[in-house]
Scaffold this active site. Structure first.
Site, PDB file in Angstrom:
ATOM      1  N   GLY A   1      -7.218 -11.189   6.264  1.00 31.11           N
ATOM      2  CA  GLY A   1      -5.445 -10.730   5.873  1.00 31.11           C
ATOM      3  C   GLY A   1      -5.828  -9.478   4.996  1.00 31.11           C
ATOM      4  CB  CYS A   2      -3.441  -6.642   5.280  1.00 26.15           C
ATOM      5  SG  CYS A   2      -1.918  -7.443   5.007  1.00 26.15           S
ATOM      6  CG  PHE A   3      -3.033  -6.873   0.294  1.00 26.92           C
ATOM      7  CD1 PHE A   3      -3.053  -4.984  -0.353  1.00 26.92           C
ATOM      8  CD2 PHE A   3      -2.015  -8.056  -0.278  1.00 26.92           C
ATOM      9  CE1 PHE A   3      -1.494  -5.170  -0.959  1.00 26.92           C
ATOM     10  CE2 PHE A   3      -0.603  -7.262   0.354  1.00 26.92           C
ATOM     11  CZ  PHE A   3      -0.628  -5.824  -0.860  1.00 26.92           C
ATOM     12  CB  ALA A   4      -8.674 -10.273   1.671  1.00 29.43           C
TER      13      ALA A   4
END
Length: 322
Positions: A134-137
């Site tokens: 994921g992008c935040f991750a």
């Protein structure tokens, strides 16, 4: 020349992915499937691709491909693999969250490896299936990995991460309308964001430490600006040496001694990290493009690793700071 199929082609990330596949010198786009826009020119939806392709969205799936990108809404990737028989030799990269929650996830005859290159590049070189992070991750893990891999996350980690409106996808929502988002900022899903699950799977917190994540909506379109801070015994110079050593082999994660801003990384596959020490608190800042290093271009980077070719092929993208 390896042939590519893309499942789910009308979203914002899909548009970025199509663009990158068309740029790549060693792969060829064969089809992009869309149940809602079949027989429509791809450029009618992704107008930035005018002059780049004459393909129309496919309404049927051709299994005779070498590479499959799953760019479907969350919850649909397993259904796609259940309903379509792709040969085990077809390389699969899934951009949803369905296979992210462990280092390796078995599904049918596939073994999905978590696709963060800075963490799992060796495993990806022999994998036939990748779970794209994921992008935040991605931004948070890259901010913390050197500490995590050296067992130095011994205190609570506080994370503030602000994302652009493209992170909410293409379907309009009350908080994505221009009149609401412009000149505005707000938090959402405090301390319970869905990316926390995959982050906690791969970041080594000590038994006593916890991670507190506060996601925020920014009044810009793309990019994620993340700050993490925690108590640390490292000096600033020691921290920079640790990070520099860790990221030396990785071509898309860079350190800067200067304060960061999003325009350094927007439209690139780069993540840039800055470190600052105040008394006993270490502040780590990371910036990346949520649609690229947080999604589409990281998927291409992962494909390069699976194909065992130069990791940077097709990814020499240039930011514009003006």
């Amino acid at each position: 020349m390896k042939t590519v199929g893309i499942m789910g082609g009308t979203g914002i990330t899909a548009g970025e992915l199509i663009d990158l596949v068309l740029r790549h010198p060693q792969i060829k786009l064969k089809w992009v499937y869309s149940s809602s826009r079949a027989d429509t020119f791809i450029t009618d939806v992704h107008t930035q691709l005018i002059g780049r392709t004459e393909l129309k969205f496919a309404g049927e799936i051709d299994n005779n491909i070498d590479i499959l990108f799953l760019c479907l809404g969350h919850g649909h990737s397993k259904t796609c693999l259940d309903e379509n028989e792709f040969d085990d030799n077809v390389l699969v990269i899934d951009l949803s969250h369905e296979f992210r929650l462990s280092g390796k996830t078995e599904y049918h005859s596939r073994n999905f490896v978590y696709g963060l290159p800075e963490l799992n590049s060796k495993d990806m070189a022999t994998a036939n299936s990748i779970a794209n992070p994921g992008c935040f991750a991605t931004g948070i893990q890259l901010a913390l990995l050197p500490l995590s891999e050296n067992n130095l996350l011994n205190d609570d980690v506080h994370v503030h991460s602000i994302t652009g409106s493209t992170g909410a996808g293409i379907r309009p929502q009350p908080t994505t309308h221009f009149s609401w988002r412009n000149n505005n900022i707000s938090w959402y899903k405090p301390f319970v964001h869905q990316h926390l699950g995959e982050i906690r799977r791969h970041i080594n917190l000590s038994n006593k430490a916890q991670m507190h994540m506060l996601p925020l909506r920014g009044d810009f379109t793309r990019g994620i600006f993340t700050t993490c801070y925690l108590k640390s015994d490292l000096s600033e110079n020691e921290a920079y040496h640790l990070y520099d050593t860790f990221y030396q082999p990785h071509p898309f994660t860079h350190l800067s001694k200067n304060q960061l801003h999003l325009k350094q990384v927007v439209n690139t596959n780069n993540c840039v990290i800055h470190l600052h020490k105040h008394e006993q608190t270490l502040l780590i800042t990371s910036v990346l493009d949520n649609l690229l290093k947080g999604a589409a271009s990281q998927a291409i980077e992962n494909l390069n690793l699976m194909l065992q070719i130069d990791q940077t092929i097709g990814l020499h993208l240039k930011p514009s700071v003006y």
